[in-house]
Design an enzyme around this catalytic site. Structure first.
Site, mmCIF file in Angstrom:
data_model
loop_
_atom_site.group_PDB
_atom_site.id
_atom_site.type_symbol
_atom_site.label_atom_id
_atom_site.label_comp_id
_atom_site.label_asym_id
_atom_site.label_seq_id
_atom_site.Cartn_x
_atom_site.Cartn_y
_atom_site.Cartn_z
ATOM 1 C CG ASP A 199 -2.087 0.936 1.091
ATOM 2 O OD1 ASP A 199 -1.883 2.076 0.631
ATOM 3 O OD2 ASP A 199 -3.210 0.538 1.447
ATOM 4 C CB SER A 256 -6.263 2.028 0.060
ATOM 5 O OG SER A 256 -5.018 2.632 0.272
ATOM 6 C CB THR A 271 -5.798 -2.983 1.106
ATOM 7 O OG1 THR A 271 -5.433 -1.603 1.054
ATOM 8 C CG2 THR A 271 -5.091 -3.752 0.020
ATOM 9 C CD GLU A 284 -2.933 -3.411 2.992
ATOM 10 O OE1 GLU A 284 -3.597 -3.929 3.905
ATOM 11 O OE2 GLU A 284 -3.089 -2.248 2.614
ATOM 12 C CG ASP A 344 -1.061 4.585 2.629
ATOM 13 O OD1 ASP A 344 -0.996 5.446 1.742
ATOM 14 O OD2 ASP A 344 -1.953 4.560 3.493
HETATM 15 MG MG MG Z 1 -4.258 -0.621 2.639
HETATM 16 ZN ZN ZN Z 2 -3.053 6.197 2.267
#
Ligand code: MG
Ligand code: ZN
Length: 351
Positions: A33, A74, A127, A242, A247
């Protein structure tokens, strides 16, 4: 002559049958991510050994815009991967007009695939949620948690215990999962899984700690556990892994967190590559929903030093790399839209 025909016909049929019975393809989809090319670059420059990304030769790029925004979130990103249709930012596998879109995981469940989801944050986060839930807004965690109990997912590991046990409606979906045959754990990864059981891990109230805050090897360990679980029955599987906090490091403009999360993801790729060597009927696709932080890896204070620079604390619209290996991996070369990931997988899986 007649005897010869009777002798050879069954043999020919047998050899034809074994020739045409190709093992179905396992799919491992890894989503970093917020992982754009600069994030991947950190695993090249800040790792003591060669990055696992360097082992790939099938490489492509995706365009990530959603139906509502040039810069995706996302939820819209994972909806595109999971359903093959782009939607609006915040959508969890519903169309722009809020219609439920069947996901790749649901379609494979119906074809007797084993399925798995691994995340660092709550398993109800955008996600992972996009693979099994359908809601109009990513923040509907309690609805998403309920939908997980009906998803048929065979193995999941993540956080978000509170969305199952401390709910506004007073229901206990941790108990529901146990009643549905899941071996559940809220403390540690359950070792020695049996192929006929389902496994669920909700290892923190809302989210796991960052790598820099002592998470340890949870991500590579959970991935190895899942792969060991899936390889024992002679059935194909779909696994999504993930690396959620690449992120978050971008949002926080935290260079050390970014490097540590990226290296953790790289290490997890190593676990998957070992599996691929022994299981050639497997396809690995590694990509991201978007880049986060507008990161640049540039000149540091001294001449031979590198520094990480952030140009924003938001997502960006940069093209996102796709790394693929294994059966059908050549399909993922080129530059294409993010929802094509689904359609390429569907082609290989004959969905
Ligand atoms: Mg995510
Ligand atoms: Zn983000």
């Amino acid at each position: 002559m007649k005897n010869t025909i009777f002798l050879f016909c069954p043999l020919n049929l047998l050899s034809f049958a074994s020739f045409s019975q190709e093992k179905p393809t396992n799919v491992i989809l890894m989503i970093g991510d917020g992982m754009g090319l600069p994030q991947i670059t950190t695993s090249i420059y800040f790792k003591d050994s060669p990055s696992n990304f360097e082992q790939f030769t099938d490489i492509g790029f995706i365009k990530t815009s959603s139906t509502s925004h040039k810069v995706t979130d996302s939820a819209a990103g994972a909806t595109a991967f999971a359903t093959g249709q782009k939607s609006y930012n915040r959508a969890i596998s519903v169309s722009p007009d809020s219609v439920r879109l069947e996901t790749i995981l649901e379609k494979l469940e119906a074809k007797n695939y084993n399925t798995g989801l691994i995340s660092l944050t709550t398993i109800t986060h955008a996600t992972p949620a996009c693979f099994y839930a359908h809601v109009t807004d990513r923040d509907m965690h309690e609805e998403i948690a309920e939908q997980l109990t009906n998803s048929g997912v065979d193995f999941f590991a993540g956080a978000g215990l509170d969305y199952f046990t401390k709910r506004k409606d007073g229901k206990d979906f941790y108990k529901t999962l146990e009643e549905k045959g899941y071996s559940m754990d809220s403390v540690k990864l359950v070792t020695n899984p049996y192929p006929d059981k389902k496994y669920g891990h909700l290892l923190a109230a809302t989210e796991m700690p960052a790598k820099t805050k002592g998470r340890g090897d949870y991500l590579p360990d959970a991935t190895e556990l899942a792969l060991n679980y899936f390889k024992s029955p002679n059935e194909p599987f779909f696994l999504m892994v993930e690396g959620s906090y690449i992120d978050w490091a971008g949002h926080a403009n935290d260079a050390e967190m970014l490097i540590q999360e990226e290296l953790d993801f790289d290490k997890t790729i190593g676990v998957v590559l070992n599996f691929l060597k022994e299981n050639p009927n497997t396809l690995l696709v590694i990509t991201a929903d978007h880049e986060t932080g507008g990161v640049a890896v540039g000149k540091g204070k001294s001449a031979d030093e590198l520094s990480i620079y952030f140009t924003t604390d938001q997502h960006t619209a940069e093209l996102i790399p796709v790394f693929s290996m294994g059966r059908g991996s050549e399909l993922f070369r080129g530059i294409y839209e993010n929802n094509e990931i689904y359609h390429k997988l569907a082609t290989i899986l004959k969905l």
